[in-house]
Design a protein around this motif. Structure first.
Motif, PDB file in Angstrom:
ATOM      1  N   VAL A  61       1.041  -0.828   0.278  1.00 25.13           N
ATOM      2  CA  VAL A  61      -0.190  -0.172  -0.095  1.00 25.13           C
ATOM      3  C   VAL A  61       0.582   1.325   0.003  1.00 25.13           C
ATOM      4  CG1 VAL A  61      -1.825  -0.384   1.313  1.00 25.13           C
ATOM      5  CG2 VAL A  61       0.037   0.201   2.357  1.00 25.13           C
ATOM      6  N   ASP A  62       0.295   2.428  -0.586  1.00 25.30           N
ATOM      7  CA  ASP A  62       0.853   3.252  -0.330  1.00 25.30           C
ATOM      8  C   ASP A  62       0.175   4.640   1.000  1.00 25.30           C
ATOM      9  OD1 ASP A  62      -1.580   4.626  -0.837  1.00 25.30           O
ATOM     10  OD2 ASP A  62      -1.322   5.360  -2.422  1.00 25.30           O
ATOM     11  N   GLY A  63      -0.360   4.251   2.039  1.00 22.06           N
ATOM     12  CA  GLY A  63       0.486   4.590   3.138  1.00 22.06           C
ATOM     13  C   GLY A  63       0.984   4.504   4.523  1.00 22.06           C
ATOM     14  N   GLY A  80      -1.303  -2.017  -7.750  1.00 18.34           N
ATOM     15  CA  GLY A  80      -2.439  -2.579  -8.473  1.00 18.34           C
ATOM     16  C   GLY A  80      -2.677  -0.810  -7.767  1.00 18.34           C
ATOM     17  N   ASP A  81      -2.377  -0.261  -6.391  1.00 17.11           N
ATOM     18  CA  ASP A  81      -2.500   0.840  -6.078  1.00 17.11           C
ATOM     19  C   ASP A  81      -1.529   2.379  -6.958  1.00 17.11           C
ATOM     20  OD1 ASP A  81      -3.581   2.369  -4.059  1.00 17.11           O
ATOM     21  OD2 ASP A  81      -2.084   1.841  -2.105  1.00 17.11           O
ATOM     22  N   MET A  82      -0.484   1.305  -7.131  1.00 17.89           N
ATOM     23  CA  MET A  82       0.176   2.480  -8.017  1.00 17.89           C
ATOM     24  C   MET A  82      -0.582   2.055  -9.525  1.00 17.89           C
ATOM     25  SD  MET A  82       2.834   3.235  -6.381  1.00 17.89           S
ATOM     26  CE  MET A  82       3.325   4.694  -7.700  1.00 17.89           C
ATOM     27  N   GLY A 119      -3.668   2.642  -9.895  1.00 16.57           N
ATOM     28  CA  GLY A 119      -4.321   3.648  -9.666  1.00 16.57           C
ATOM     29  C   GLY A 119      -4.094   5.271 -10.121  1.00 16.57           C
ATOM     30  N   LYS A 120      -3.208   5.066  -9.817  1.00 20.68           N
ATOM     31  CA  LYS A 120      -2.552   7.057  -9.966  1.00 20.68           C
ATOM     32  C   LYS A 120      -2.992   7.605 -11.378  1.00 20.68           C
ATOM     33  CE  LYS A 120      -1.190   5.875  -5.637  1.00 20.68           C
ATOM     34  NZ  LYS A 120      -2.003   5.393  -4.881  1.00 20.68           N
ATOM     35  N   TYR A 121      -2.759   6.433 -12.303  1.00 23.51           N
ATOM     36  CA  TYR A 121      -2.594   6.827 -13.703  1.00 23.51           C
ATOM     37  C   TYR A 121      -4.533   7.616 -13.938  1.00 23.51           C
ATOM     38  CZ  TYR A 121       1.487   4.888 -15.627  1.00 23.51           C
ATOM     39  OH  TYR A 121       2.613   4.647 -16.492  1.00 23.51           O
ATOM     40  N   GLU A 142     -11.709   4.859  -9.056  1.00 21.53           N
ATOM     41  CA  GLU A 142     -11.404   3.983  -8.592  1.00 21.53           C
ATOM     42  C   GLU A 142     -11.013   3.441  -7.538  1.00 21.53           C
ATOM     43  OE1 GLU A 142      -8.731   5.739  -9.097  1.00 21.53           O
ATOM     44  OE2 GLU A 142      -8.011   5.877  -7.873  1.00 21.53           O
ATOM     45  N   HIS A 143     -10.548   4.428  -6.440  1.00 23.98           N
ATOM     46  CA  HIS A 143     -10.435   4.425  -5.188  1.00 23.98           C
ATOM     47  C   HIS A 143     -11.696   4.457  -4.678  1.00 23.98           C
ATOM     48  CE1 HIS A 143      -5.933   4.251  -4.405  1.00 23.98           C
ATOM     49  NE2 HIS A 143      -6.064   3.960  -3.904  1.00 23.98           N
ATOM     50  N   GLN A 144     -12.516   5.211  -4.941  1.00 15.79           N
ATOM     51  CA  GLN A 144     -14.404   5.448  -4.501  1.00 15.79           C
ATOM     52  C   GLN A 144     -14.883   3.914  -4.665  1.00 15.79           C
ATOM     53  OE1 GLN A 144     -14.819  10.069  -5.100  1.00 15.79           O
ATOM     54  NE2 GLN A 144     -16.940   8.814  -4.838  1.00 15.79           N
ATOM     55  N   LEU A 183      -7.142  -6.918   0.019  1.00 10.78           N
ATOM     56  CA  LEU A 183      -6.738  -6.648  -0.081  1.00 10.78           C
ATOM     57  C   LEU A 183      -6.460  -4.920  -0.341  1.00 10.78           C
ATOM     58  CD1 LEU A 183      -3.184  -8.866  -0.958  1.00 10.78           C
ATOM     59  CD2 LEU A 183      -3.758  -6.965   0.966  1.00 10.78           C
ATOM     60  N   HIS A 184      -6.282  -4.498  -0.084  1.00 14.91           N
ATOM     61  CA  HIS A 184      -6.929  -2.937  -0.689  1.00 14.91           C
ATOM     62  C   HIS A 184      -6.101  -2.488  -2.169  1.00 14.91           C
ATOM     63  CE1 HIS A 184      -7.295   0.979  -1.515  1.00 14.91           C
ATOM     64  NE2 HIS A 184      -6.105   1.606  -1.463  1.00 14.91           N
ATOM     65  N   GLY A 185      -5.011  -2.563  -2.638  1.00 17.82           N
ATOM     66  CA  GLY A 185      -4.325  -2.751  -3.598  1.00 17.82           C
ATOM     67  C   GLY A 185      -5.286  -3.637  -5.305  1.00 17.82           C
ATOM     68  N   LYS A 209      -8.013  -4.681  -4.993  1.00 19.33           N
ATOM     69  CA  LYS A 209      -9.101  -4.327  -5.533  1.00 19.33           C
ATOM     70  C   LYS A 209      -8.649  -3.010  -6.337  1.00 19.33           C
ATOM     71  CE  LYS A 209     -11.517  -3.273  -1.076  1.00 19.33           C
ATOM     72  NZ  LYS A 209     -10.117  -4.081  -0.195  1.00 19.33           N
ATOM     73  N   VAL A 210      -8.364  -2.173  -6.029  1.00 20.92           N
ATOM     74  CA  VAL A 210      -7.675  -0.591  -6.615  1.00 20.92           C
ATOM     75  C   VAL A 210      -7.645  -0.981  -8.262  1.00 20.92           C
ATOM     76  CG1 VAL A 210      -6.908   1.494  -6.762  1.00 20.92           C
ATOM     77  CG2 VAL A 210      -7.884   0.686  -4.856  1.00 20.92           C
ATOM     78  N   GLY A 211      -6.257  -2.128  -8.116  1.00 19.04           N
ATOM     79  CA  GLY A 211      -6.236  -2.175  -9.841  1.00 19.04           C
ATOM     80  C   GLY A 211      -7.417  -2.413 -10.439  1.00 19.04           C
TER      81      GLY A 211
HETATM   82 ZN   LIG Z   1      -4.807   3.425  -1.919  1.00 16.19          ZN
END
Ligand SMILES: [Zn+2]
Length: 416
Positions: A119-121, A166-168, A170-172, A246-248, A266-268, A270-272
């Motif tokens: 994660v990025d947190g 996947g979390d990364m 999502g940044k796009y 994507e995060h929402q 896992l968070h990322g 799902k985000v991916g």
């Molecule tokens: Zn995230």
């Protein structure tokens, strides 16, 4: 504030950690780990710290699923006792959040020793917590430092790295959504921060093969990207640089799992998978001409307050009031404001197209995810098609942000 966060991601991370603690006279330490992270890093770290002369205690959390909730907060506090210690979180997301929460509420120092690039947190000040059954981010504190041992991070299960990747990815979406938010909804935007996030995600994608192999170079690039994304959120003072539609979608699904008492995903991861959906919106957007967009805008009807209330009550029972309050700026948009918004979209269609062009295709996103062993389809993660549809239809209501899906839900642009 964030300039104070000491970051070390590399070989033998316990050495700089020991040096840091000595230099800052942090003699009494409290390690927080679970069985997995104790075996992966906690045991070794504890031994090294003791050998270096530190007074070390350990809170070893047990259970099938470690959640940042009251049960674990209290356990860490009981294990610590009524004495001042510097907390070191040895683990990934939840363990770090538990430690962040307890350290802050006992006015103690806190250091993160991540065991997975998931994660990025890590540098965040907020601890996503489950309080009385509801998920909320509790403002706590950033760590004094993040010390990641590249050999430990590289040995983490591949699904953890796939989550971080996947979390990364999502940044796009997040970066494009942020630009839309600035252009169409007057959200504040920082180009320099936006560029930093873009560089971070591009570097991860360049290393996708190495990440799939869990090589130290690959995991170093991934962890560096995740840390940079976290620092960008701190610098922006909110999650906007790193979190869009994507995060929402992911957040919606997280809440539903919690309400249904099902184990978290896992968070990322799902985000991916959600990023593939959102990249699909941008694919569709790129195919719409200005003339066609104007036709669609002309046909669009502003949703009424009753429609908003009905949808929110249906999708978010128990937290309707909170969601309504968050969404109020959209709900109370005047008729003139709505016409102006549609006009703005028509006037800025070329700029919207330029934003859409910055997002990789959904097919490309899916290929990258597959390469690292991530899931590209939310239904493969145990969600039913109906649950995914609900997330896709309603999650735009969760924040007062103009993400790509607002173009369709609010303004009638056909992205589905
Ligand atoms: Zn995230």
């Amino acid at each position: 504030m964030r300039d104070d966060i000491y970051i070390y991601i590399g070989k033998n991370a316990s050495d700089p950690l020991i040096e840091y603690c000595k230099n800052h006279h942090l003699d009494k330490l409290m390690l927080v780990a679970d069985d997995n992270t104790f075996a992966a890093a906690g045991k070794h770290l504890s031994e090294k710290l003791k050998a270096a002369g530190f007074d070390v205690k350990m809170s070893l959390l047990k259970g099938e699923e470690i959640v940042a909730n009251e049960q674990y907060f209290v356990q860490v506090m009981l294990d610590t006792g009524n004495e001042e210690r510097t907390f070191i979180a040895v683990g990934s997301g939840s363990l770090t959040d538990i430690t962040r929460f307890v350290s802050f509420h006992t006015r103690s120092n806190f250091i993160a020793y991540p065991t997975a690039a998931s994660v990025d947190g890590y540098t965040s000040a907020g601890a996503p917590s489950v309080i009385a059954g509801f998920k909320k981010t509790v403002y706590c504190q950033s760590p004094l430092g993040v010390f990641g041992d590249i050999d430990v991070l590289s040995a983490a299960p591949q699904r953890m790295s796939a989550s971080g990747f996947g979390d990364m990815l999502g940044k796009y979406i997040a970066l494009a959504d942020w630009r839309l938010g600035k252009l169409l909804w007057g959200e504040s935007h920082d180009e320099a921060i936006s560029q930093r996030v873009r560089v971070a995600v591009d570097k991860c994608v360049e290393r996708v093969h190495e990440i799939s192999q869990a090589s130290t170079e690959g995991i170093q690039a991934l962890m560096d990207g995740l840390i940079e994304s976290g620092l960008c959120m701190l610098d922006a003072n909110n999650s906007r640089p790193a979190s869009g539609a994507e995060h929402q979608i992911s957040h919606h699904l997280e809440m539903k799992l919690l309400w249904q008492h099902k184990p978290a995903v896992l968070h990322g991861v799902k985000v991916g998978a959600a990023s593939v959906i959102c990249a699909g919106y941008y694919d569709k957007l790129r195919q719409i001409s200005r003339a066609e967009a104007i036709k669609q805008l002309d046909r669009a009807q502003q949703p009424t307050r009753e429609q908003y209330e009905q949808e929110i009550a249906q999708a978010y029972p128990g937290i309707e009031d909170k969601v309504l309050a968050e969404q109020e700026p959209f709900i109370s948009l005047s008729e003139q404001g709505y016409r102006d918004l549609k006009q703005k979209i028509a006037d800025n269609w070329a700029e919207i197209q330029a934003i859409a062009a910055s997002v990789p295709s959904s097919q490309q996103m899916a290929e990258w995810l597959k390469q690292v062993g991530g899931e590209t389809d939310l239904t493969a993660l145990g969600f039913s098609s109906a649950e995914v549809k609900e997330a896709v239809d309603y999650s735009h209501l969760l924040r007062n942000r103009f993400n790509v899906d607002k173009l369709s839900h609010l303004c009638g642009i056909n992205l589905k």
